[in-house]
Design an enzyme around this catalytic site. Sequence first.
Site, PDB file in Angstrom:
ATOM      1  N   GLN A 113      -4.883  -5.708   6.657  1.00 27.89           N
ATOM      2  CA  GLN A 113      -5.712  -6.599   5.815  1.00 27.89           C
ATOM      3  C   GLN A 113      -5.843  -7.981   6.333  1.00 27.89           C
ATOM      4  O   GLN A 113      -6.384  -8.825   6.085  1.00 27.89           O
ATOM      5  CB  GLN A 113      -5.547  -6.476   4.209  1.00 27.89           C
ATOM      6  CG  GLN A 113      -5.740  -5.383   3.714  1.00 27.89           C
ATOM      7  CD  GLN A 113      -7.011  -4.822   3.844  1.00 27.89           C
ATOM      8  OE1 GLN A 113      -7.939  -5.352   4.122  1.00 27.89           O
ATOM      9  NE2 GLN A 113      -7.209  -3.479   3.422  1.00 27.89           N
ATOM     10  N   HIS A 128       1.060  -1.280   0.104  1.00 36.63           N
ATOM     11  CA  HIS A 128      -0.059   0.065  -0.017  1.00 36.63           C
ATOM     12  C   HIS A 128       1.035   1.293  -0.152  1.00 36.63           C
ATOM     13  O   HIS A 128       1.896   1.291   0.584  1.00 36.63           O
ATOM     14  CB  HIS A 128      -0.775  -0.130   1.216  1.00 36.63           C
ATOM     15  CG  HIS A 128      -1.885   0.969   1.289  1.00 36.63           C
ATOM     16  ND1 HIS A 128      -1.751   2.299   1.719  1.00 36.63           N
ATOM     17  CD2 HIS A 128      -3.202   0.817   1.168  1.00 36.63           C
ATOM     18  CE1 HIS A 128      -2.814   2.987   1.899  1.00 36.63           C
ATOM     19  NE2 HIS A 128      -3.909   2.079   1.549  1.00 36.63           N
ATOM     20  N   ASP A 186       2.671  -4.900   8.303  1.00 39.47           N
ATOM     21  CA  ASP A 186       1.521  -4.099   8.121  1.00 39.47           C
ATOM     22  C   ASP A 186       0.239  -4.979   8.140  1.00 39.47           C
ATOM     23  O   ASP A 186       0.009  -5.644   7.148  1.00 39.47           O
ATOM     24  CB  ASP A 186       1.540  -3.416   6.762  1.00 39.47           C
ATOM     25  CG  ASP A 186       0.284  -2.524   6.415  1.00 39.47           C
ATOM     26  OD1 ASP A 186      -0.555  -2.741   7.275  1.00 39.47           O
ATOM     27  OD2 ASP A 186       0.221  -1.906   5.482  1.00 39.47           O
ATOM     28  N   LYS A 203     -10.910  -1.078  10.199  1.00 36.47           N
ATOM     29  CA  LYS A 203     -11.003  -2.316   9.364  1.00 36.47           C
ATOM     30  C   LYS A 203     -11.208  -3.408  10.201  1.00 36.47           C
ATOM     31  O   LYS A 203     -11.389  -4.603   9.531  1.00 36.47           O
ATOM     32  CB  LYS A 203      -9.614  -2.490   8.442  1.00 36.47           C
ATOM     33  CG  LYS A 203      -9.305  -1.342   7.542  1.00 36.47           C
ATOM     34  CD  LYS A 203      -8.089  -1.895   6.932  1.00 36.47           C
ATOM     35  CE  LYS A 203      -7.488  -0.301   6.043  1.00 36.47           C
ATOM     36  NZ  LYS A 203      -8.187   0.002   4.973  1.00 36.47           N
ATOM     37  N   CYS A 209      -4.634   2.116  -3.844  1.00 43.81           N
ATOM     38  CA  CYS A 209      -3.466   2.836  -3.125  1.00 43.81           C
ATOM     39  C   CYS A 209      -2.192   1.842  -3.251  1.00 43.81           C
ATOM     40  O   CYS A 209      -1.628   1.950  -2.403  1.00 43.81           O
ATOM     41  CB  CYS A 209      -3.653   3.231  -1.585  1.00 43.81           C
ATOM     42  SG  CYS A 209      -5.137   4.436  -1.482  1.00 43.81           S
TER      43      CYS A 209
HETATM   44  N1  PMP Z   1      -1.870  -0.791   4.690  1.00 44.58           N
HETATM   45  C1  PMP Z   1      -2.848  -1.622   3.965  1.00 44.58           C
HETATM   46  C2  PMP Z   1      -2.477  -2.967   3.673  1.00 44.58           C
HETATM   47  C3  PMP Z   1      -4.011  -1.069   3.796  1.00 44.58           C
HETATM   48  O1  PMP Z   1      -5.006  -1.727   3.155  1.00 44.58           O
HETATM   49  C4  PMP Z   1      -4.497   0.095   4.384  1.00 44.58           C
HETATM   50  C5  PMP Z   1      -5.830   0.799   4.163  1.00 44.58           C
HETATM   51  N2  PMP Z   1      -6.216   0.554   2.836  1.00 44.58           N
HETATM   52  C6  PMP Z   1      -3.501   1.001   4.786  1.00 44.58           C
HETATM   53  C7  PMP Z   1      -2.045   0.346   4.772  1.00 44.58           C
HETATM   54  C8  PMP Z   1      -3.509   2.246   5.216  1.00 44.58           C
HETATM   55  O2  PMP Z   1      -4.882   2.393   6.223  1.00 44.58           O
HETATM   56  P1  PMP Z   1      -5.185   3.793   7.040  1.00 44.58           P
HETATM   57  O3  PMP Z   1      -5.548   4.907   5.872  1.00 44.58           O
HETATM   58  O4  PMP Z   1      -6.373   3.425   7.526  1.00 44.58           O
HETATM   59  O5  PMP Z   1      -4.235   4.524   7.639  1.00 44.58           O
END
Ligand code: PMP
Length: 425
Positions: A202, A122, A199, A225, A363
Amino acid sequence: MFSYEEIKTIRNHFPSLNNQDNHRIYFDNAATTQKPVQVINAINKYYCHLNSNVNRSFNLLDQWTNNDLELSRTNMKDFIHAKYRDEIIFTSGTTESINLIAFCLSNMINKSDDIIISHSEHHSNIIPWQVLIQNKNAHLKVIPVNSEGELNLIVLKQLITKNTKLISISHVTNTFGIINPIQKLIQTAHKYKALVLIDGSQAISHISIDVQKLDCDFYVFSIHKMYGPTGLGILYGKQKVLDKFTPYQGGGGMIEQVTFNQTIFSGLPFKLEAGTPNIAGIIGTNKALTFLGNYSMIQIKHYENKLIQYAIQMLMNIHGIQIYYKNSKRTQMLSFNIEKIHYFDLGQLLNNYGIAVRTGTHCAQPIMDYLNINGTIRLSFALYNTMAEIDIFYHYLIKCLYILSYDQKHSTFKVNKFKRIRINT
Ligand code: PMP
């Protein structure tokens, strides 16, 4: 596996799923999950009955609030099987957790050191490292994915050196839902004394997490999430690593003493939590943990796997479909494209029928570039989704494909072949 009745009960916890004005099928849970009434009520109760700051006034309300907040920290520690409460830092989300770590690691990174990430991260697990290495004249290395969409660990062994200071990798990719082999990666990294950041955005509401067993140095995720409120995240870090961090931000709540000559910082976790925290959110988080605690992760994983396999089985009836890495080890998410159909058009049409999916690059532009695509349609499930919803989704998907001039002659789909198990019509 959940029974029909159990899923019905689970769905009843979610006001937004039962809101007649907002009736829709929600398959965008990787972006954020819906919130159970317990979480909403806890936040409401805080604002209606407690509403005080923490660790400031030492009046009764402050103490009650503080107790609630620290209970949430303790329960989060237990949820991810951390060793100490002090290893749980509240942040505003995964993004802040990663930026905080990047900031704090910056004085440990020197010219010619390197940081390793993967091709399918991401953006929030790419950009903070890019900024860091540019400031330090260090290097960013990228592990490619293999034919299963997983990290290519053979290449990792060629990339890693004694100058590697950190490997930062997603547990589950947010584009395709692939589960990365993080255990092996962590073992390899530690042989080179590199730190490992996982991270878990997910993974957190789909896989049971034991940070001690994993032996990762950091594990980060966002609460929104995992059925909790927005604007809140967790940074887990091993105590011995976090102890070495100098604060990321200065402000209230993180000091022992301040004079104009010097400041003495508090210990963990407070030294990394400057300013008034998201108190309502942290209290709501505790209820999200209680909600999730009603079910075993094995049960959730099993059920969500059934949903995903059912969706894959249906989608495979569509001529010209490409489901990315469809046979790989995955969680509750899949991404696809259909020949000659633009994902954006399809997503918009589905939305007109009240079906929420995610379209675009999610993203994660580098992995899209690598696959030479502009984006995908992503379906991501949660434990309140049902096979009946997948039936309805499929029905409307076919309808949308007709509208978008899908070549019917080549299609092999058979909608009626599938048994409908509607529970929420
Ligand atoms: N890492 C991953 C794998 C994600 O899926 C996301 C959210 N789509 C993020 C980071 C960023 O999360 P947040 O916008 O809640 O900070």
